[in-house]
Design an enzyme around this catalytic site. Structure first.
Site, PDB file in Angstrom:
ATOM      1  N   TYR A 123      -6.395  -0.956   0.500  1.00 26.86           N
ATOM      2  CA  TYR A 123      -6.091  -2.274  -0.065  1.00 26.86           C
ATOM      3  C   TYR A 123      -6.291  -2.197  -1.586  1.00 26.86           C
ATOM      4  O   TYR A 123      -7.329  -1.697  -2.045  1.00 26.86           O
ATOM      5  CB  TYR A 123      -7.022  -3.297   0.591  1.00 26.86           C
ATOM      6  N   ARG A 175     -29.130 -17.854   3.527  1.00 23.16           N
ATOM      7  CA  ARG A 175     -28.673 -16.591   2.933  1.00 23.16           C
ATOM      8  C   ARG A 175     -29.317 -15.398   3.622  1.00 23.16           C
ATOM      9  O   ARG A 175     -28.776 -14.299   3.665  1.00 23.16           O
ATOM     10  CB  ARG A 175     -28.970 -16.557   1.421  1.00 23.16           C
ATOM     11  N   ASP A 228     -12.936   1.327   6.895  1.00 24.59           N
ATOM     12  CA  ASP A 228     -12.368  -0.021   6.916  1.00 24.59           C
ATOM     13  C   ASP A 228     -11.453  -0.092   8.134  1.00 24.59           C
ATOM     14  O   ASP A 228     -10.386   0.525   8.158  1.00 24.59           O
ATOM     15  CB  ASP A 228     -11.604  -0.274   5.610  1.00 24.59           C
ATOM     16  N   LYS A 268      -8.512 -11.326   8.733  1.00 29.53           N
ATOM     17  CA  LYS A 268      -7.307 -10.818   9.381  1.00 29.53           C
ATOM     18  C   LYS A 268      -7.385 -10.972  10.907  1.00 29.53           C
ATOM     19  O   LYS A 268      -7.542 -12.062  11.397  1.00 29.53           O
ATOM     20  CB  LYS A 268      -7.094  -9.373   8.930  1.00 29.53           C
TER      21      LYS A 268
HETATM   22  N1  LCS Z   1      -9.570  -4.365   3.614  1.00 29.22           N
HETATM   23  C1  LCS Z   1      -8.282  -4.453   3.984  1.00 29.22           C
HETATM   24  C2  LCS Z   1      -7.679  -3.367   4.801  1.00 29.22           C
HETATM   25  C3  LCS Z   1      -7.537  -5.565   3.607  1.00 29.22           C
HETATM   26  O1  LCS Z   1      -6.251  -5.636   3.990  1.00 29.22           O
HETATM   27  C4  LCS Z   1      -8.132  -6.569   2.808  1.00 29.22           C
HETATM   28  C5  LCS Z   1      -7.390  -7.767   2.357  1.00 29.22           C
HETATM   29  C6  LCS Z   1      -9.481  -6.421   2.446  1.00 29.22           C
HETATM   30  C7  LCS Z   1     -10.169  -5.304   2.875  1.00 29.22           C
HETATM   31  C8  LCS Z   1     -10.203  -7.448   1.627  1.00 29.22           C
HETATM   32  O2  LCS Z   1     -10.533  -8.525   2.443  1.00 29.22           O
HETATM   33  P1  LCS Z   1     -10.730 -10.038   1.922  1.00 29.22           P
HETATM   34  O3  LCS Z   1     -11.743  -9.983   0.849  1.00 29.22           O
HETATM   35  O4  LCS Z   1      -9.406 -10.503   1.430  1.00 29.22           O
HETATM   36  O5  LCS Z   1     -11.217 -10.745   3.146  1.00 29.22           O
HETATM   37  N2  LCS Z   1      -5.993  -7.637   2.461  1.00 29.22           N
HETATM   38  C9  LCS Z   1      -5.087  -8.468   2.023  1.00 29.22           C
HETATM   39  C10 LCS Z   1      -3.715  -8.190   2.046  1.00 29.22           C
HETATM   40  O6  LCS Z   1      -3.199  -7.143   2.452  1.00 29.22           O
HETATM   41  N3  LCS Z   1      -3.049  -9.212   1.560  1.00 29.22           N
HETATM   42  O7  LCS Z   1      -3.891 -10.199   1.130  1.00 29.22           O
HETATM   43  C11 LCS Z   1      -5.255  -9.790   1.404  1.00 29.22           C
END
Ligand code: LCS
Length: 394
Positions: free
Chosen positions: A112, A59, A184, A209
């Protein structure tokens, strides 16, 4: 890589964070261990007191995770990275580090959905003041500044409307207010946009992503510009505990080796598809930062080296029109998430942003017929043919 030499992103994608382990392996070894042995009591004491470098407990640090952190930090031109269990864990770690009751945060309206909800529920409950603004209009950021503003939080291009915010302007406003600019950078990846070079203090990714690129890992990354911010956030991440595991770190690091090649192809394909959609009679408008019709096309040209793989478009027929497209695509996969090699299509009003009320969605420009496409690396013409036949069913 030669120490001190500047390399291009093509080379950095392949080499950044490469292993120099004792067995001289080319690929990073997976240290699938929760804990590390001390040679003796004094060794353990020196590690805990920070008098000697080494690993204690996963961790708090692990060689496989650290290799990935180094790779992303090098691509973002930052000081160091902090790998997190998800993009949301990264966002939560930043907010928990720099916000306390009575502080104020300014956040892009186009973010998001769960980022919006995390602020509006959890951090609101803890006494944090929040202003959501259409950050693509820089004046709205400026007007929202309060004496207690601690963070200006920008997602650009924003999910799912692809609204583009001028990062240099946002950095100027944040720093004038003694606040940090947090960006972000998920939609661009470090290949297409480097927020730290444009004045941001902290950059984060959902590595789920483009960074990973293969739709098989959930992960997040924070990159700090300064050693102070890195150390402060590391302490909080250790306490909150939302760290990424060694196996997932290995997979994301492997994905990054082809990041530059993939981003080039995402951009080429998306550009062709955006042009196709723009002249289609079942499409009312197309939102793609690379199109001259995009409201912030000039800002995108200034701060991005390519316009990415994400396109949103409004189909005729509102909610029903959107559903018809979803139900008729054959090659595009109907799924949320984005940034992988396979093309994904989704309908924000009923999926990713369903967590928001219709009023909140419309405020964020998420209309009923908006369709979001994450363009993969398949053959562009075959994707166009698939979209064309699905649109013809409206
Ligand atoms: N920031 C952006 C721009 C994102 O598109 C997402 C997830 C996150 C943060 C959060 O990331 P995660 O915790 O899922 O790794 N976006 C998603 C979307 O547009 N569809 O499903 C997940």
């Amino acid at each position: 890589m030669e120490k001190g030499k500047q390399y291009t992103d093509d080379t950095k994608s392949v080499h950044a964070g490469m292993s120099d382990d004792e067995h001289l392996s080319v690929s990073t070894p997976i240290y699938q261990t929760s804990t590390f042995k001390f040679k003796n009591a004094d060794h353990g004491a020196r590690l805990f007191q920070g008098r000697e470098d080494g690993y204690i407990y996963t961790r708090m640090g692990n060689p496989t995770i650290q290799a990935l952190e180094q790779a992303v930090a090098e691509l973002e031109n930052g000081y160091k990275g902090l790998a997190c269990a998800s993009g949301m864990a990264a966002i939560q770690t930043i907010f928990a580090t720099y916000l306390q009751a009575g502080d104020h945060i300014i956040c892009s309206e186009a973010v998001y959905g769960p980022t919006h909800t995390l602020l509006a529920t959890v951090f609101e409950k803890f006494g944090v003041e929040i202003s959501f603004v259409n950050s693509e209009n820089t004046r709205e950021i400026e007007q929202a500044v309060r004496p207690n503003t601690k963070i200006v939080y920008i997602e650009t291009p924003g999910n799912p409307t692809l609204a583009v915010t001028d990062l240099q302007a946002a950095a100027g406003i944040a720093h004038q207010a003694n606040a940090r600019l947090v960006v972000d950078n998920t939609f661009s990846s470090p290949i297409l946009q480097k927020p730290l070079n444009l004045g941001a203090d902290i950059v984060l990714h959902s590595m789920t992503k483009f960074l990973n690129g293969h739709a098989d890992v959930v992960g997040g990354m924070i990159v700090a510009k300064t050693s102070e911010d890195y150390k402060t956030m590391r302490k909080i991440l250790n306490l909150l505990g939302g760290v990424l595991g060694p196996m997932n770190s290995f997979l994301v690091h492997r994905g990054i080796k082809t990041l530059k090649m993939r981003m080039d192809r995402h951009c080429q394909n998306a550009n062709k598809i955006a042009e196709f959609l723009e002249q289609h009679n079942k499409v009312e408008r197309v939102l793609y930062p690379g199109l001259p019709s995009h409201p912030q096309h000039k800002v995108a040209q200034k701060q991005m080296s390519g316009f990415g793989g994400m396109i949103s478009f409004e189909v005729t027929g509102g909610v029903e029109g959107g559903k018809t497209v979803m139900n008729n695509v054959q090659l595009c996969q109907l799924a949320v998430s984005l940034g992988g090699v396979e093309t994904l299509i989704q309908h924000p009003a009923s999926m990713t942003h369903a967590i928001l009320s219709r009023e909140e969605r419309l405020e964020a420009n998420i209309t009923d017929g908006l369709v979001r496409l994450s363009v993969g690396v398949e053959d562009a013409q075959e994707l166009i043919d698939d979209l064309d036949q699905a649109l013809s069913k409206i």
